[in-house]
Design an enzyme around this catalytic site. Structure first.
Site, PDB file in Angstrom:
ATOM      1  N   ASP A   1       8.793  23.553 -14.790  1.00 27.86           N
ATOM      2  CA  ASP A   1       9.614  23.961 -13.592  1.00 27.86           C
ATOM      3  C   ASP A   1       8.839  24.656 -12.637  1.00 27.86           C
ATOM      4  O   ASP A   1       8.712  25.811 -12.456  1.00 27.86           O
ATOM      5  CB  ASP A   1      10.883  25.057 -14.221  1.00 27.86           C
ATOM      6  CG  ASP A   1      11.753  25.075 -13.130  1.00 27.86           C
ATOM      7  OD1 ASP A   1      11.956  24.310 -12.159  1.00 27.86           O
ATOM      8  OD2 ASP A   1      12.883  25.754 -13.360  1.00 27.86           O
ATOM      9  N   ALA A   2       8.528  23.741 -11.663  1.00 23.88           N
ATOM     10  CA  ALA A   2       7.420  24.034 -10.600  1.00 23.88           C
ATOM     11  C   ALA A   2       7.863  23.793  -9.264  1.00 23.88           C
ATOM     12  O   ALA A   2       7.392  24.584  -8.378  1.00 23.88           O
ATOM     13  CB  ALA A   2       6.117  23.307 -10.688  1.00 23.88           C
ATOM     14  N   LYS A   3       8.955  23.074  -9.106  1.00 24.97           N
ATOM     15  CA  LYS A   3       9.726  22.879  -8.011  1.00 24.97           C
ATOM     16  C   LYS A   3       8.765  22.766  -6.642  1.00 24.97           C
ATOM     17  O   LYS A   3       8.976  23.120  -5.681  1.00 24.97           O
ATOM     18  CB  LYS A   3      10.731  23.901  -7.538  1.00 24.97           C
ATOM     19  CG  LYS A   3      11.681  24.072  -8.448  1.00 24.97           C
ATOM     20  CD  LYS A   3      12.792  24.899  -8.356  1.00 24.97           C
ATOM     21  CE  LYS A   3      13.839  24.745  -9.218  1.00 24.97           C
ATOM     22  NZ  LYS A   3      13.664  25.450 -10.386  1.00 24.97           N
ATOM     23  N   ARG A   4       7.691  21.749  -7.005  1.00 22.75           N
ATOM     24  CA  ARG A   4       6.730  21.388  -5.841  1.00 22.75           C
ATOM     25  C   ARG A   4       7.221  20.443  -5.123  1.00 22.75           C
ATOM     26  O   ARG A   4       8.313  19.693  -5.207  1.00 22.75           O
ATOM     27  CB  ARG A   4       5.357  20.889  -6.659  1.00 22.75           C
ATOM     28  CG  ARG A   4       4.760  21.968  -7.464  1.00 22.75           C
ATOM     29  CD  ARG A   4       4.469  23.169  -6.657  1.00 22.75           C
ATOM     30  NE  ARG A   4       3.425  24.019  -7.336  1.00 22.75           N
ATOM     31  CZ  ARG A   4       3.496  25.173  -8.184  1.00 22.75           C
ATOM     32  NH1 ARG A   4       4.834  25.488  -8.367  1.00 22.75           N
ATOM     33  NH2 ARG A   4       2.524  25.555  -8.820  1.00 22.75           N
TER      34      ARG A   4
END
Lengths: 277, 277
Positions: free
Chosen positions: B92-95
Protein backbone atom coordinates in the site's frame (compact mmCIF):
# COMPACT_ATOMS: atom_id res chain seq x y z
CA UNK A 1 13.98 25.33 7.32
CA UNK A 2 13.56 28.16 4.86
CA UNK A 3 10.81 30.77 5.14
CA UNK A 4 9.21 32.47 2.18
CA UNK A 5 11.20 35.63 2.96
CA UNK A 6 14.48 33.71 3.15
CA UNK A 7 13.70 31.99 -0.14
CA UNK A 8 13.08 35.33 -1.86
CA UNK A 9 16.35 36.65 -0.43
CA UNK A 10 18.26 33.66 -1.77
CA UNK A 11 16.74 34.19 -5.21
CA UNK A 12 17.87 37.82 -5.22
CA UNK A 13 21.31 36.99 -3.84
CA UNK A 14 22.03 34.19 -6.29
CA UNK A 15 20.13 35.85 -9.17
CA UNK A 16 18.58 32.47 -9.81
CA UNK A 17 15.42 30.48 -9.22
CA UNK A 18 16.91 27.21 -10.34
CA UNK A 19 16.17 23.92 -8.64
CA UNK A 20 18.46 21.02 -9.48
CA UNK A 21 16.55 17.75 -9.56
CA UNK A 22 18.65 14.94 -8.14
CA UNK A 23 17.32 11.94 -10.09
CA UNK A 24 20.51 9.88 -10.41
CA UNK A 25 20.22 6.91 -12.71
CA UNK A 26 22.94 4.31 -12.24
CA UNK A 27 22.80 3.52 -15.97
CA UNK A 28 23.48 7.12 -16.93
CA UNK A 29 26.16 8.24 -14.50
CA UNK A 30 29.82 8.22 -15.59
CA UNK A 31 31.46 4.82 -15.58
CA UNK A 32 34.44 5.84 -13.44
CA UNK A 33 32.15 6.65 -10.47
CA UNK A 34 31.15 3.02 -10.19
CA UNK A 35 34.35 2.18 -8.33
CA UNK A 36 33.21 4.31 -5.37
CA UNK A 37 31.45 2.60 -2.45
CA UNK A 38 28.29 4.60 -3.21
CA UNK A 39 28.43 5.80 -6.85
CA UNK A 40 25.08 7.61 -6.60
CA UNK A 41 26.13 9.57 -3.53
CA UNK A 42 29.46 10.41 -5.14
CA UNK A 43 27.65 11.58 -8.28
CA UNK A 44 25.24 13.74 -6.26
CA UNK A 45 28.03 15.28 -4.16
CA UNK A 46 29.94 16.36 -7.26
CA UNK A 47 26.78 17.74 -8.89
CA UNK A 48 26.02 19.69 -5.70
CA UNK A 49 29.59 21.02 -5.40
CA UNK A 50 29.43 22.17 -9.03
CA UNK A 51 26.04 23.90 -8.87
CA UNK A 52 25.31 25.17 -5.37
CA UNK A 53 26.16 28.82 -6.00
CA UNK A 54 23.89 28.79 -9.08
CA UNK A 55 20.69 27.29 -7.67
CA UNK A 56 18.36 27.96 -4.77
CA UNK A 57 16.91 24.48 -4.34
CA UNK A 58 17.69 20.78 -4.68
CA UNK A 59 15.03 18.19 -5.28
CA UNK A 60 15.91 14.51 -4.89
CA UNK A 61 13.25 12.30 -6.49
CA UNK A 62 12.53 9.56 -3.95
CA UNK A 63 11.79 6.90 -6.58
CA UNK A 64 15.32 6.99 -7.95
CA UNK A 65 16.63 5.96 -4.53
CA UNK A 66 13.84 3.61 -3.46
CA UNK A 67 14.47 1.56 -6.60
CA UNK A 68 17.67 0.30 -4.94
CA UNK A 69 16.22 -0.74 -1.60
CA UNK A 70 18.26 -0.25 1.59
CA UNK A 71 21.32 0.91 -0.34
CA UNK A 72 19.25 3.45 -2.24
CA UNK A 73 17.64 4.83 0.90
CA UNK A 74 21.08 5.20 2.46
CA UNK A 75 22.16 7.19 -0.64
CA UNK A 76 19.12 9.43 -0.19
CA UNK A 77 19.79 10.02 3.51
CA UNK A 78 23.46 10.76 2.84
CA UNK A 79 22.52 13.07 -0.03
CA UNK A 80 20.07 14.88 2.24
CA UNK A 81 22.86 15.40 4.79
CA UNK A 82 25.12 16.86 2.10
CA UNK A 83 22.62 19.47 0.86
CA UNK A 84 23.77 23.05 1.50
CA UNK A 85 21.69 24.92 4.08
CA UNK A 86 21.25 28.01 1.88
CA UNK A 87 19.23 25.95 -0.60
CA UNK A 88 15.62 24.84 -0.16
CA UNK A 89 15.60 21.04 0.16
CA UNK A 90 12.62 19.42 -1.55
CA UNK A 91 11.86 15.72 -1.40
CA UNK A 92 9.94 14.84 -4.54
CA UNK A 93 7.90 12.00 -3.08
CA UNK A 94 4.38 12.73 -4.39
CA UNK A 95 2.82 11.02 -1.41
CA UNK A 96 -0.90 11.16 -0.69
CA UNK A 97 -2.85 9.07 1.80
CA UNK A 98 -5.34 9.38 4.66
CA UNK A 99 -4.47 11.30 7.82
CA UNK A 100 -2.94 8.57 10.00
CA UNK A 101 -0.77 7.42 7.08
CA UNK A 102 0.26 10.92 6.05
CA UNK A 103 1.45 11.36 9.65
CA UNK A 104 3.91 8.54 9.02
CA UNK A 105 5.12 9.86 5.66
CA UNK A 106 5.65 13.25 7.31
CA UNK A 107 7.76 11.51 9.95
CA UNK A 108 9.76 9.75 7.22
CA UNK A 109 10.73 12.97 5.46
CA UNK A 110 10.42 15.74 8.07
CA UNK A 111 11.52 14.09 11.34
CA UNK A 112 15.25 13.44 11.23
CA UNK A 113 15.24 11.59 14.56
CA UNK A 114 12.86 9.06 13.10
CA UNK A 115 13.45 8.73 9.36
CA UNK A 116 16.94 10.21 9.11
CA UNK A 117 15.91 13.23 7.01
CA UNK A 118 14.32 16.62 7.52
CA UNK A 119 13.59 18.17 4.16
CA UNK A 120 12.19 21.72 3.95
CA UNK A 121 9.43 20.69 1.55
CA UNK A 122 7.63 17.67 0.12
CA UNK A 123 5.59 17.15 -3.05
CA UNK A 124 2.08 15.81 -2.44
CA UNK A 125 -0.62 14.40 -4.70
CA UNK A 126 -4.04 15.88 -3.87
CA UNK A 127 -6.48 13.11 -4.85
CA UNK A 128 -7.37 12.17 -1.26
CA UNK A 129 -8.07 15.75 -0.20
CA UNK A 130 -7.61 17.72 2.97
CA UNK A 131 -6.57 15.07 5.50
CA UNK A 132 -3.88 13.81 3.14
CA UNK A 133 -2.16 17.21 3.30
CA UNK A 134 -2.68 18.70 6.76
CA UNK A 135 -0.36 16.28 8.65
CA UNK A 136 2.60 17.78 6.78
CA UNK A 137 1.48 21.30 7.65
CA UNK A 138 1.61 20.36 11.33
CA UNK A 139 5.41 20.59 11.03
CA UNK A 140 6.00 24.27 11.60
CA UNK A 141 7.88 26.03 8.85
CA UNK A 142 7.79 23.10 6.41
CA UNK A 143 6.39 23.46 2.91
CA UNK A 144 3.86 21.34 1.08
CA UNK A 145 4.09 21.38 -2.72
CA UNK A 146 0.81 20.16 -4.20
CA UNK A 147 0.49 18.70 -7.70
CA UNK A 148 -1.79 20.95 -9.73
CA UNK A 149 -0.96 20.70 -13.41
CA UNK A 150 1.79 18.33 -14.45
CA UNK A 151 3.83 18.19 -17.62
CA UNK A 152 3.25 14.54 -18.48
CA UNK A 153 0.98 13.23 -21.21
CA UNK A 154 -1.27 11.68 -18.57
CA UNK A 155 -2.16 15.15 -17.23
CA UNK A 156 -4.92 15.24 -19.82
CA UNK A 157 -6.67 12.25 -18.29
CA UNK A 158 -7.96 13.92 -15.13
CA UNK A 159 -6.34 17.30 -14.41
CA UNK A 160 -8.15 18.85 -17.37
CA UNK A 161 -11.53 17.39 -16.54
CA UNK A 162 -14.11 20.12 -16.67
CA UNK A 163 -16.09 20.43 -13.44
CA UNK A 164 -19.03 22.71 -12.77
CA UNK A 165 -16.46 25.26 -11.66
CA UNK A 166 -13.39 25.08 -13.90
CA UNK A 167 -10.86 22.35 -14.55
CA UNK A 168 -10.00 19.82 -11.84
CA UNK A 169 -6.54 21.40 -11.40
CA UNK A 170 -8.16 24.78 -10.75
CA UNK A 171 -10.35 23.19 -8.10
CA UNK A 172 -7.25 21.71 -6.49
CA UNK A 173 -5.65 25.13 -6.19
CA UNK A 174 -8.79 26.85 -4.93
CA UNK A 175 -9.43 24.18 -2.31
CA UNK A 176 -5.81 23.88 -1.16
CA UNK A 177 -5.64 27.66 -0.73
CA UNK A 178 -8.15 27.23 2.10
CA UNK A 179 -5.77 24.86 3.93
CA UNK A 180 -2.80 27.23 4.27
CA UNK A 181 -1.33 30.38 2.78
CA UNK A 182 1.41 31.12 0.26
CA UNK A 183 3.96 30.89 3.09
CA UNK A 184 3.33 27.13 3.42
CA UNK A 185 1.90 25.87 0.12
CA UNK A 186 3.43 25.79 -3.35
CA UNK A 187 2.00 24.16 -6.47
CA UNK A 188 3.57 21.99 -9.14
CA UNK A 189 2.80 23.43 -12.57
CA UNK A 190 4.32 21.85 -15.66
CA UNK A 191 6.33 24.11 -17.93
CA UNK A 192 4.86 22.63 -21.06
CA UNK A 193 1.65 24.52 -20.32
CA UNK A 194 3.06 28.02 -20.10
CA UNK A 195 -0.09 29.78 -21.31
CA UNK A 196 -1.94 28.14 -18.43
CA UNK A 197 0.17 30.18 -15.99
CA UNK A 198 -2.07 33.23 -16.52
CA UNK A 199 -5.00 31.17 -15.42
CA UNK A 200 -3.13 29.68 -12.45
CA UNK A 201 -1.97 33.12 -11.32
CA UNK A 202 -5.62 34.17 -11.12
CA UNK A 203 -6.11 31.54 -8.38
CA UNK A 204 -2.63 31.51 -6.89
CA UNK A 205 -1.31 35.05 -7.25
CA UNK A 206 1.32 34.73 -4.51
CA UNK A 207 2.17 31.05 -4.25
CA UNK A 208 5.52 29.84 -5.41
CA UNK A 209 5.14 27.45 -8.34
CA UNK A 210 7.53 24.54 -8.74
CA UNK A 211 7.98 24.15 -12.47
CA UNK A 212 9.38 20.91 -13.87
CA UNK A 213 9.61 20.30 -17.57
CA UNK A 214 12.15 22.93 -18.61
CA UNK A 215 14.94 21.26 -20.57
CA UNK A 216 14.53 17.53 -21.23
CA UNK A 217 10.73 17.76 -21.05
CA UNK A 218 10.61 20.59 -23.58
CA UNK A 219 9.34 23.67 -21.72
CA UNK A 220 10.61 27.20 -22.40
CA UNK A 221 11.95 29.33 -19.56
CA UNK A 222 11.03 32.56 -21.31
CA UNK A 223 7.42 31.47 -21.75
CA UNK A 224 7.16 30.34 -18.13
CA UNK A 225 8.40 33.71 -16.92
CA UNK A 226 6.23 35.69 -19.32
CA UNK A 227 3.08 34.21 -17.79
CA UNK A 228 4.16 33.05 -14.35
CA UNK A 229 6.63 35.47 -12.72
CA UNK A 230 5.47 37.70 -9.82
CA UNK A 231 7.01 40.64 -7.96
CA UNK A 232 8.60 38.10 -5.56
CA UNK A 233 9.61 35.87 -8.48
CA UNK A 234 7.16 33.17 -7.36
CA UNK A 235 8.85 30.54 -9.49
CA UNK A 236 11.21 27.67 -8.79
CA UNK A 237 12.18 26.10 -12.07
CA UNK A 238 13.53 22.59 -11.93
CA UNK A 239 15.97 20.96 -14.27
CA UNK A 240 17.17 17.41 -13.76
CA UNK A 241 18.34 15.45 -16.76
CA UNK A 242 19.72 18.38 -18.78
CA UNK A 243 22.10 19.22 -15.90
CA UNK A 244 22.86 15.76 -14.50
CA UNK A 245 23.66 14.19 -17.84
CA UNK A 246 25.18 17.14 -19.69
CA UNK A 247 28.17 14.83 -20.10
CA UNK A 248 28.75 11.23 -19.13
CA UNK A 249 32.53 11.54 -19.10
CA UNK A 250 34.98 12.55 -16.38
CA UNK A 251 34.01 16.17 -17.06
CA UNK A 252 30.37 15.60 -16.06
CA UNK A 253 30.51 18.03 -13.12
CA UNK A 254 31.98 20.82 -15.26
CA UNK A 255 29.39 20.14 -17.95
CA UNK A 256 26.64 20.20 -15.32
CA UNK A 257 27.96 23.54 -14.04
CA UNK A 258 28.01 24.98 -17.55
CA UNK A 259 24.39 23.95 -18.09
CA UNK A 260 23.34 25.31 -14.66
CA UNK A 261 25.23 28.55 -15.36
CA UNK A 262 23.46 28.98 -18.66
CA UNK A 263 20.10 28.54 -16.93
CA UNK A 264 21.12 30.90 -14.10
CA UNK A 265 22.08 33.57 -16.64
CA UNK A 266 18.75 33.25 -18.43
CA UNK A 267 17.04 33.48 -15.05
CA UNK A 268 19.03 36.56 -14.10
CA UNK A 269 17.87 38.21 -17.33
CA UNK A 270 14.26 37.32 -16.51
CA UNK A 271 14.58 38.65 -12.95
CA UNK A 272 15.99 41.90 -14.33
CA UNK A 273 13.25 42.11 -16.93
CA UNK A 274 10.66 41.73 -14.17
CA UNK A 275 12.35 44.44 -12.07
CA UNK A 276 13.17 42.05 -9.23
CA UNK A 277 16.93 42.65 -9.40
CA UNK B 1 2.44 -13.74 -8.46
CA UNK B 2 -1.26 -14.50 -8.18
CA UNK B 3 -3.61 -14.50 -11.14
CA UNK B 4 -7.27 -13.56 -10.95
CA UNK B 5 -8.23 -17.24 -11.18
CA UNK B 6 -5.83 -18.19 -8.38
CA UNK B 7 -7.20 -15.39 -6.22
CA UNK B 8 -10.77 -16.61 -6.74
CA UNK B 9 -9.66 -20.14 -5.86
CA UNK B 10 -8.03 -18.94 -2.64
CA UNK B 11 -11.21 -17.10 -1.68
CA UNK B 12 -13.26 -20.25 -2.16
CA UNK B 13 -10.74 -22.46 -0.39
CA UNK B 14 -10.35 -20.21 2.64
CA UNK B 15 -13.98 -19.06 2.58
CA UNK B 16 -12.66 -15.58 3.13
CA UNK B 17 -11.91 -12.38 1.27
CA UNK B 18 -10.06 -10.80 4.17
CA UNK B 19 -6.94 -8.70 3.71
CA UNK B 20 -4.92 -8.01 6.84
CA UNK B 21 -3.39 -4.55 6.73
CA UNK B 22 0.09 -4.56 8.24
CA UNK B 23 0.32 -1.01 9.62
CA UNK B 24 2.41 -1.65 12.72
CA UNK B 25 2.71 1.33 15.04
CA UNK B 26 5.58 1.08 17.50
CA UNK B 27 3.50 2.99 20.05
CA UNK B 28 0.66 0.50 19.88
CA UNK B 29 2.41 -2.87 19.77
CA UNK B 30 2.76 -4.90 22.97
CA UNK B 31 5.51 -3.72 25.31
CA UNK B 32 7.20 -7.12 25.62
CA UNK B 33 8.02 -7.17 21.87
CA UNK B 34 10.32 -4.19 22.29
CA UNK B 35 13.12 -6.40 23.61
CA UNK B 36 13.38 -8.10 20.19
CA UNK B 37 16.01 -6.84 17.70
CA UNK B 38 13.20 -5.79 15.31
CA UNK B 39 9.96 -5.41 17.30
CA UNK B 40 7.92 -4.48 14.22
CA UNK B 41 9.04 -7.55 12.29
CA UNK B 42 8.38 -9.75 15.32
CA UNK B 43 4.91 -8.24 15.67
CA UNK B 44 4.15 -8.80 11.97
CA UNK B 45 5.40 -12.39 12.01
CA UNK B 46 3.14 -13.28 14.90
CA UNK B 47 0.16 -11.54 13.30
CA UNK B 48 0.83 -13.43 10.07
CA UNK B 49 1.24 -16.77 11.87
CA UNK B 50 -2.05 -16.18 13.68
CA UNK B 51 -4.12 -15.15 10.65
CA UNK B 52 -2.77 -16.72 7.46
CA UNK B 53 -5.37 -19.48 7.19
CA UNK B 54 -8.15 -16.90 7.59
CA UNK B 55 -7.15 -14.28 5.03
CA UNK B 56 -6.31 -14.20 1.33
CA UNK B 57 -4.14 -11.08 1.29
CA UNK B 58 -1.69 -9.02 3.33
CA UNK B 59 -1.20 -5.32 2.80
CA UNK B 60 1.77 -3.60 4.44
CA UNK B 61 1.33 0.18 4.39
CA UNK B 62 4.67 1.59 3.23
CA UNK B 63 4.40 4.76 5.33
CA UNK B 64 4.46 2.83 8.60
CA UNK B 65 7.90 1.46 7.68
CA UNK B 66 9.34 4.50 5.91
CA UNK B 67 8.74 6.54 9.04
CA UNK B 68 11.67 4.69 10.63
CA UNK B 69 14.22 5.18 7.87
CA UNK B 70 16.68 2.37 7.08
CA UNK B 71 15.51 0.27 10.01
CA UNK B 72 11.90 0.61 8.89
CA UNK B 73 12.67 -0.33 5.30
CA UNK B 74 14.53 -3.40 6.55
CA UNK B 75 11.42 -4.36 8.57
CA UNK B 76 9.33 -3.98 5.41
CA UNK B 77 11.67 -6.11 3.32
CA UNK B 78 11.83 -8.81 6.00
CA UNK B 79 8.05 -8.71 6.37
CA UNK B 80 7.67 -9.09 2.60
CA UNK B 81 9.91 -12.18 2.73
CA UNK B 82 7.78 -13.70 5.48
CA UNK B 83 4.46 -13.35 3.65
CA UNK B 84 2.88 -16.70 2.76
CA UNK B 85 2.79 -17.47 -0.96
CA UNK B 86 -0.89 -18.46 -0.93
CA UNK B 87 -1.85 -14.87 -0.02
CA UNK B 88 -1.90 -11.91 -2.39
CA UNK B 89 0.82 -9.49 -1.28
CA UNK B 90 -0.16 -5.85 -1.67
CA UNK B 91 2.16 -2.94 -1.01
CA UNK B 92 0.00 0.00 0.00
CA UNK B 93 2.26 2.73 -1.33
CA UNK B 94 -0.16 5.03 -3.17
CA UNK B 95 2.54 6.15 -5.55
CA UNK B 96 1.82 8.26 -8.62
CA UNK B 97 4.34 10.07 -10.82
CA UNK B 98 5.33 10.52 -14.46
CA UNK B 99 6.50 7.56 -16.54
CA UNK B 100 10.27 7.60 -15.93
CA UNK B 101 9.67 7.94 -12.18
CA UNK B 102 6.95 5.30 -12.03
CA UNK B 103 9.48 2.96 -13.65
CA UNK B 104 11.66 3.44 -10.59
CA UNK B 105 8.85 2.93 -8.08
CA UNK B 106 7.90 -0.24 -9.95
CA UNK B 107 11.51 -1.40 -9.58
CA UNK B 108 11.39 -0.62 -5.86
CA UNK B 109 8.35 -2.77 -5.19
CA UNK B 110 8.22 -5.32 -8.02
CA UNK B 111 11.88 -6.09 -8.79
CA UNK B 112 13.36 -8.10 -5.93
CA UNK B 113 16.88 -8.02 -7.41
CA UNK B 114 16.82 -4.24 -7.21
CA UNK B 115 14.64 -3.12 -4.31
CA UNK B 116 14.54 -6.33 -2.28
CA UNK B 117 10.80 -6.89 -2.69
CA UNK B 118 8.43 -8.26 -5.30
CA UNK B 119 4.86 -7.65 -4.20
CA UNK B 120 1.97 -9.01 -6.27
CA UNK B 121 0.16 -5.66 -6.28
CA UNK B 122 0.63 -1.96 -5.54
CA UNK B 123 -1.82 0.83 -4.74
CA UNK B 124 -1.57 3.84 -7.07
CA UNK B 125 -3.01 7.34 -7.00
CA UNK B 126 -4.44 8.33 -10.39
CA UNK B 127 -4.01 12.13 -10.46
CA UNK B 128 -1.20 12.08 -13.06
CA UNK B 129 -3.06 9.80 -15.46
CA UNK B 130 -2.04 7.07 -17.85
CA UNK B 131 1.76 7.28 -17.83
CA UNK B 132 1.80 7.15 -14.04
CA UNK B 133 0.17 3.70 -14.12
CA UNK B 134 1.40 1.85 -17.22
CA UNK B 135 5.00 1.25 -15.99
CA UNK B 136 3.62 -1.04 -13.29
CA UNK B 137 1.55 -2.94 -15.84
CA UNK B 138 4.74 -3.69 -17.77
CA UNK B 139 5.53 -6.25 -15.05
CA UNK B 140 3.67 -9.27 -16.30
CA UNK B 141 1.17 -10.72 -13.86
CA UNK B 142 1.41 -7.87 -11.35
CA UNK B 143 -1.66 -5.96 -10.20
CA UNK B 144 -2.28 -2.23 -10.02
CA UNK B 145 -4.85 -1.09 -7.47
CA UNK B 146 -6.03 2.41 -8.33
CA UNK B 147 -7.57 4.79 -5.83
CA UNK B 148 -11.14 5.54 -6.88
CA UNK B 149 -13.26 6.43 -3.88
CA UNK B 150 -11.56 6.55 -0.50
CA UNK B 151 -13.04 6.39 2.97
CA UNK B 152 -11.40 9.49 4.40
CA UNK B 153 -13.08 12.85 5.04
CA UNK B 154 -10.91 14.42 2.34
CA UNK B 155 -12.56 12.24 -0.32
CA UNK B 156 -15.24 14.92 -0.59
CA UNK B 157 -12.73 17.52 -1.73
CA UNK B 158 -12.06 16.15 -5.21
CA UNK B 159 -13.31 12.59 -5.73
CA UNK B 160 -16.92 13.79 -5.61
CA UNK B 161 -16.40 16.72 -7.95
CA UNK B 162 -19.08 16.67 -10.59
CA UNK B 163 -17.66 16.65 -14.10
CA UNK B 164 -19.60 16.84 -17.35
CA UNK B 165 -19.76 13.06 -17.21
CA UNK B 166 -20.24 11.93 -13.60
CA UNK B 167 -18.10 12.28 -10.50
CA UNK B 168 -14.32 12.44 -10.75
CA UNK B 169 -14.01 8.95 -9.21
CA UNK B 170 -16.29 7.56 -11.93
CA UNK B 171 -14.08 9.14 -14.58
CA UNK B 172 -11.06 7.51 -12.95
CA UNK B 173 -12.65 4.06 -13.24
CA UNK B 174 -13.87 4.57 -16.79
CA UNK B 175 -10.50 5.84 -17.97
CA UNK B 176 -8.41 3.25 -16.12
CA UNK B 177 -10.56 0.48 -17.60
CA UNK B 178 -9.09 1.44 -20.98
CA UNK B 179 -5.54 0.81 -19.68
CA UNK B 180 -5.99 -2.85 -18.69
CA UNK B 181 -8.64 -5.39 -17.83
CA UNK B 182 -10.04 -6.82 -14.62
CA UNK B 183 -7.19 -9.35 -14.59
CA UNK B 184 -4.65 -6.54 -13.91
CA UNK B 185 -6.52 -3.61 -12.34
CA UNK B 186 -8.39 -3.37 -9.06
CA UNK B 187 -9.89 -0.25 -7.48
CA UNK B 188 -9.82 1.08 -3.94
CA UNK B 189 -13.34 1.84 -2.79
CA UNK B 190 -13.95 2.97 0.78
CA UNK B 191 -16.41 0.91 2.82
CA UNK B 192 -18.03 3.96 4.34
CA UNK B 193 -19.73 4.59 0.99
CA UNK B 194 -21.49 1.24 0.60
CA UNK B 195 -24.43 2.59 -1.40
CA UNK B 196 -21.91 3.86 -3.96
CA UNK B 197 -20.96 0.28 -4.77
CA UNK B 198 -24.02 -0.07 -7.01
CA UNK B 199 -22.77 2.85 -9.02
CA UNK B 200 -19.20 1.56 -9.12
CA UNK B 201 -20.33 -1.88 -10.24
CA UNK B 202 -22.00 -0.23 -13.23
CA UNK B 203 -18.52 0.89 -14.40
CA UNK B 204 -16.42 -1.92 -12.95
CA UNK B 205 -18.62 -5.02 -13.06
CA UNK B 206 -15.74 -7.50 -12.90
CA UNK B 207 -12.86 -5.72 -11.19
CA UNK B 208 -11.85 -6.71 -7.73
CA UNK B 209 -12.38 -3.86 -5.29
CA UNK B 210 -10.02 -3.37 -2.38
CA UNK B 211 -12.18 -2.11 0.43
CA UNK B 212 -10.59 -0.41 3.43
CA UNK B 213 -12.64 1.15 6.15
CA UNK B 214 -14.35 -1.90 7.65
CA UNK B 215 -13.75 -1.96 11.39
CA UNK B 216 -11.87 1.02 12.85
CA UNK B 217 -13.04 3.32 10.04
CA UNK B 218 -16.71 2.40 10.58
CA UNK B 219 -17.80 0.52 7.43
CA UNK B 220 -20.23 -2.41 7.52
CA UNK B 221 -19.28 -5.70 5.87
CA UNK B 222 -22.91 -6.62 5.24
CA UNK B 223 -23.57 -3.35 3.42
CA UNK B 224 -20.42 -3.70 1.33
CA UNK B 225 -21.44 -7.19 0.22
CA UNK B 226 -25.03 -6.21 -0.40
CA UNK B 227 -23.97 -3.68 -3.02
CA UNK B 228 -20.50 -4.85 -4.08
CA UNK B 229 -20.26 -8.65 -4.28
CA UNK B 230 -20.10 -10.36 -7.70
CA UNK B 231 -20.28 -13.98 -8.85
CA UNK B 232 -16.48 -14.18 -8.41
CA UNK B 233 -16.71 -12.36 -5.08
CA UNK B 234 -14.90 -9.33 -6.53
CA UNK B 235 -14.10 -7.96 -3.09
CA UNK B 236 -11.03 -7.87 -0.91
CA UNK B 237 -11.95 -6.32 2.40
CA UNK B 238 -9.12 -4.94 4.46
CA UNK B 239 -8.93 -4.64 8.19
CA UNK B 240 -5.87 -3.27 9.92
CA UNK B 241 -6.28 -1.70 13.34
CA UNK B 242 -9.20 -3.86 14.54
CA UNK B 243 -7.06 -6.99 14.05
CA UNK B 244 -3.57 -5.69 14.89
CA UNK B 245 -4.59 -3.99 18.11
CA UNK B 246 -7.36 -6.30 19.29
CA UNK B 247 -5.20 -6.61 22.42
CA UNK B 248 -1.97 -4.94 23.46
CA UNK B 249 -1.02 -7.65 25.92
CA UNK B 250 0.91 -10.90 25.54
CA UNK B 251 -2.24 -12.42 24.03
CA UNK B 252 -2.27 -9.99 21.08
CA UNK B 253 -1.82 -12.71 18.45
CA UNK B 254 -4.69 -14.77 19.87
CA UNK B 255 -6.86 -11.68 20.03
CA UNK B 256 -5.92 -10.82 16.43
CA UNK B 257 -6.85 -14.33 15.37
CA UNK B 258 -10.20 -14.13 17.14
CA UNK B 259 -10.97 -10.86 15.36
CA UNK B 260 -9.85 -12.26 11.98
CA UNK B 261 -11.88 -15.41 12.59
CA UNK B 262 -14.98 -13.38 13.34
CA UNK B 263 -14.50 -11.48 10.06
CA UNK B 264 -13.82 -14.71 8.14
CA UNK B 265 -17.04 -16.22 9.49
CA UNK B 266 -19.04 -13.18 8.46
CA UNK B 267 -17.40 -13.38 5.05
CA UNK B 268 -18.19 -17.09 4.72
CA UNK B 269 -21.85 -16.30 5.42
CA UNK B 270 -21.79 -13.59 2.73
CA UNK B 271 -20.12 -15.94 0.22
CA UNK B 272 -22.79 -18.54 0.93
CA UNK B 273 -25.56 -15.96 0.64
CA UNK B 274 -24.17 -14.96 -2.78
CA UNK B 275 -24.02 -18.61 -3.92
CA UNK B 276 -20.24 -18.58 -4.32
CA UNK B 277 -19.61 -21.39 -1.84
Amino acid sequence: MMSRQELIEQIKKKKSFLCVGLDPDINKIPEFLKSYPDPILEFNKRIIDATQDLCIAYKPNAAFYEAYGIKGLQSLIDTYKYLPKDCLSIIDAKRGDIGNTSDKYAKAFFDEQSGGMSFDAITITPYMGNDSVTPYLAYEGKWVIILALTSSVGSKDFQYLQTGDGYLYENVIKKANTWAGADRIMYVVGATKSTEFTNIRAYAPDNFLLVPGVGAQGGSLEEVCKYGITKDCGLIVNSSRSILYASNGEDFADAARAEALSLQQQMQAELEKAGIL
